[in-house]
Write an enzyme that holds these catalytic residues in place. Structure first.
Site, PDB file in Angstrom:
ATOM      1  N   LYS A  43      -4.631  11.647  59.323  1.00 30.83           N
ATOM      2  CA  LYS A  43      -4.746  10.599  58.282  1.00 30.83           C
ATOM      3  C   LYS A  43      -4.030  10.668  57.199  1.00 30.83           C
ATOM      4  O   LYS A  43      -3.587   9.829  56.347  1.00 30.83           O
ATOM      5  CB  LYS A  43      -6.169  10.617  58.115  1.00 30.83           C
ATOM      6  CG  LYS A  43      -6.755   9.249  57.682  1.00 30.83           C
ATOM      7  CD  LYS A  43      -8.112   8.868  57.853  1.00 30.83           C
ATOM      8  CE  LYS A  43      -9.368   9.748  57.202  1.00 30.83           C
ATOM      9  NZ  LYS A  43      -9.636   9.270  56.065  1.00 30.83           N
TER      10      LYS A  43
ATOM     11  N   GLY B 188     -11.458   5.534  51.163  1.00 28.46           N
ATOM     12  CA  GLY B 188     -11.285   6.095  49.634  1.00 28.46           C
ATOM     13  C   GLY B 188      -9.865   6.540  49.542  1.00 28.46           C
ATOM     14  O   GLY B 188      -9.339   6.179  48.332  1.00 28.46           O
TER      15      GLY B 188
ATOM     16  N   ARG C 199     -18.572   4.761  46.305  1.00 30.69           N
ATOM     17  CA  ARG C 199     -18.236   5.935  45.804  1.00 30.69           C
ATOM     18  C   ARG C 199     -17.571   5.791  44.464  1.00 30.69           C
ATOM     19  O   ARG C 199     -16.585   4.930  44.229  1.00 30.69           O
ATOM     20  CB  ARG C 199     -17.045   6.309  46.925  1.00 30.69           C
ATOM     21  CG  ARG C 199     -17.520   6.540  48.349  1.00 30.69           C
ATOM     22  CD  ARG C 199     -16.826   6.786  49.343  1.00 30.69           C
ATOM     23  NE  ARG C 199     -15.927   7.942  49.193  1.00 30.69           N
ATOM     24  CZ  ARG C 199     -15.143   8.236  50.094  1.00 30.69           C
ATOM     25  NH1 ARG C 199     -14.523   7.376  50.983  1.00 30.69           N
ATOM     26  NH2 ARG C 199     -14.369   9.317  49.629  1.00 30.69           N
TER      27      ARG C 199
ATOM     28  N   SER D  18      -8.356  17.938  43.614  1.00 35.58           N
ATOM     29  CA  SER D  18      -8.448  16.523  44.332  1.00 35.58           C
ATOM     30  C   SER D  18      -7.003  16.150  44.725  1.00 35.58           C
ATOM     31  O   SER D  18      -6.582  15.856  43.823  1.00 35.58           O
ATOM     32  CB  SER D  18      -9.131  15.486  43.638  1.00 35.58           C
ATOM     33  OG  SER D  18      -9.119  14.383  44.213  1.00 35.58           O
TER      34      SER D  18
ATOM     35  N   ASP E 224     -12.917  18.260  54.220  1.00 35.12           N
ATOM     36  CA  ASP E 224     -13.413  17.128  54.888  1.00 35.12           C
ATOM     37  C   ASP E 224     -13.919  18.072  56.611  1.00 35.12           C
ATOM     38  O   ASP E 224     -14.616  17.088  57.112  1.00 35.12           O
ATOM     39  CB  ASP E 224     -12.062  16.386  55.470  1.00 35.12           C
ATOM     40  CG  ASP E 224     -11.767  15.314  54.514  1.00 35.12           C
ATOM     41  OD1 ASP E 224     -12.618  14.881  53.751  1.00 35.12           O
ATOM     42  OD2 ASP E 224     -10.496  14.862  54.271  1.00 35.12           O
TER      43      ASP E 224
ATOM     44  N   LYS F 262     -18.618  11.709  48.932  1.00 38.91           N
ATOM     45  CA  LYS F 262     -17.628  11.183  50.114  1.00 38.91           C
ATOM     46  C   LYS F 262     -18.270   9.997  50.676  1.00 38.91           C
ATOM     47  O   LYS F 262     -19.104   9.265  49.982  1.00 38.91           O
ATOM     48  CB  LYS F 262     -17.562  12.453  51.203  1.00 38.91           C
ATOM     49  CG  LYS F 262     -16.908  13.724  50.919  1.00 38.91           C
ATOM     50  CD  LYS F 262     -15.449  13.156  50.687  1.00 38.91           C
ATOM     51  CE  LYS F 262     -14.385  14.343  50.504  1.00 38.91           C
ATOM     52  NZ  LYS F 262     -13.199  14.052  50.258  1.00 38.91           N
TER      53      LYS F 262
ATOM     54  N   ARG G 225     -22.764  13.864  51.837  1.00 40.87           N
ATOM     55  CA  ARG G 225     -22.392  14.730  53.342  1.00 40.87           C
ATOM     56  C   ARG G 225     -23.593  15.778  53.409  1.00 40.87           C
ATOM     57  O   ARG G 225     -23.932  16.308  54.090  1.00 40.87           O
ATOM     58  CB  ARG G 225     -21.325  15.052  53.477  1.00 40.87           C
ATOM     59  CG  ARG G 225     -20.429  13.745  53.974  1.00 40.87           C
ATOM     60  CD  ARG G 225     -18.917  14.178  54.234  1.00 40.87           C
ATOM     61  NE  ARG G 225     -18.150  13.152  54.886  1.00 40.87           N
ATOM     62  CZ  ARG G 225     -17.062  12.929  54.975  1.00 40.87           C
ATOM     63  NH1 ARG G 225     -16.006  13.950  54.260  1.00 40.87           N
ATOM     64  NH2 ARG G 225     -16.353  12.113  55.618  1.00 40.87           N
TER      65      ARG G 225
END
Length: 448
Positions: A28, A101, A129, A174, A327, A354, A358
């Site tokens: 992805k 996102g 978010r 990030s 992730d 996220k 989560r």
């Protein structure tokens, strides 16, 4: 007005061992970049193995709205006619990012150095978010950004062309923020530098290098990564073969590890060293995972993985481990729930912002399924069953989060009573063929 479809509850079962081949969709992260960066090239690029999911379609639609011609030649096979750095056009309407996102944050960087204005909107989950970590550096590069209170969507970016070069140290690891800055830096008048205290996925840097950008990676005195990019770039078209997504491969991988007697193969999985944290952690936990046919595809290392049911040990991870597997923690929590001993995962504040929180969502669902779990501000502690089935017999709210939905679907395979997720629809954002793939390996749907 399109009528909203009703939720789709789902619970899976494993009547016997899982077997066969798990065909996992294209990566992805790379798929998003395989559309965005060639959009800024001069000439036509070609992509094969593209992930055709709702998130990636959101990126494609936004690029089309800004004048880029994208054509689907066949399944996963696309061409992109680039407009050149600085060549994007004013979109006529708001850009709908759906649940993505990655699309939002990277495209904000793209728009920030173009002479246009774009408004970004998204679904209920994405609209919760925060975007502040991207707004701050892009504003310093000259973009004007107006967001909803709290740095939320909807937000409008008015770009500046050329943008101001930036020397920026990431306050939080990030890859999305880093990539947004690099995308803006392509049309900045000078040199942009990003300092990474902890390494994050480097797909943007690899692709920029392949396309001829003047980009350099150095090491700082404390071991940090220094990424330097010369602006006002001219990118060359490229042919990209997208490997299988390691984040998506994580779900059948853990399923095979925890369902007794299972043995599966997952072909052509990306093994980028900034993305293999889960694989390394599972191996440390005693997972039997073999790598076959190691090779390089499109500048990325890949291998076929052979996964066999294993007696897993507990694990501990800290902040330094998070970027390489951020992730994958939801499905790692599931593996820990079946392991021997008490696993502790810390430094995971990022998981609270996220698609859902989560940490809280996974803790609540695991507890409902009978797993001993302790939620901490920055992580979870999970006491595993030692390979015994979990109790199950519960319904879990997935909070519109695709990875939560798939994680609890895997947990249901080893539950005495079904673990129902309230809605399977979010899975389509990253892995549209998830349920058919699991069924092809021997999983079945549980009846309500």
């Amino acid at each position: 007005m399109v009528e909203e479809q009703p939720p789709e509850p789902l619970a899976l079962a494993a009547p016997g061992p899982l077997a066969g081949t798990a065909h996992v969709p294209g990566d992805k992260s790379i798929s998003h970049r395989a559309l965005m960066f060639p959009a800024l090239a001069v000439g036509q690029s070609e992509v094969t193995g593209l992930l055709e999911s709702e998130d990636v379609f959101a990126t494609a639609a936004a690029l089309r709205a800004m004048g880029v011609q994208l054509h689907r030649v066949g399944e996963g096979h696309w061409t992109i006619d680039g407009v050149g750095v600085g060549g994007l056009l004013q979109p006529r309407q708001a850009l709908d990012m759906g649940n993505s996102g990655t699309s939002t944050r990277l495209l904000m960087g793209l728009v920030a150095s173009h002479p246009l204005q774009a408004t970004f909107v998204g679904d209920a989950s994405l609209s919760r978010r925060p975007m502040g970590r991207v707004i701050e550096p892009l504003s310093r590069m000259g973009a004007e950004i107006l967001a909803a209170p709290g740095g939320l969507l909807p937000l409008t970016v008015r770009g500046m062309a050329p943008a101001l070069p930036l020397d920026y140290r990431l306050p939080v690891a990030s890859a999305q923020v880093k990539s947004a800055i690099l995308l803006a830096g392509l049309n900045a008048a000078g040199t942009t530098r990003v300092v990474e205290p902890l390494p994050t996925r480097d797909h943007s840097e690899r692709l920029l290098e392949c396309m001829g950008a003047a980009i350099r990676i150095d090491r700082g005195p404390a071991g940090e990564r220094l990424i330097t990019l010369m602006g006002e770039a001219e990118l060359s078209p490229v042919r990209i073969e997208v490997p299988a997504d390691p984040s998506s491969a994580a779900f059948p991988m853990v399923a095979a590890l925890i369902v007794p007697g299972s043995r599966i193969t997952i072909p052509a999985v990306g093994l980028n060293p900034t993305r293999d944290g889960l694989l390394r952690t599972l191996l440390h936990m005693g997972a039997r995972i073999g790598k076959r046919n190691l090779r390089e595809v499109g500048g990325e290392p890949v291998a076929d993985l052979v996964v066999e049911a294993s007696a897993l040990r507990c694990a501990e991870t800290g902040p330094e481990d998070a970027p390489g597997m951020i992730d994958e923690f939801p499905i790692l929590f599931v593996a820990a729930a079946l392991a021997h001993g008490r696993s502790v995962f810390r430094g995971l504040e990022e998981l609270r912002v996220k698609e859902s929180d989560r940490l809280s969502t996974m803790a609540a669902g695991l507890a409902a399924a009978g797993v001993r779990v302790e939620e901490m501000p920055d992580g979870l502690a999970i006491t595993g069953t030692g390979g015994e089935p979990v109790a199950g017999g519960c319904h879990v709210a997935v909070r519109l989060d695709h990875r939560i939905a798939m994680s609890f679907s895997i947990l249901s395979l080893v539950a005495r009573k079904p673990v129902f997720i309230d809605d399977a629809r979010p899975i389509a954002t990253s892995f549209p063929g998830f349920v058919p793939m699991m069924e092809a390996m021997g999983a079945t749907r549980r009846e309500r």
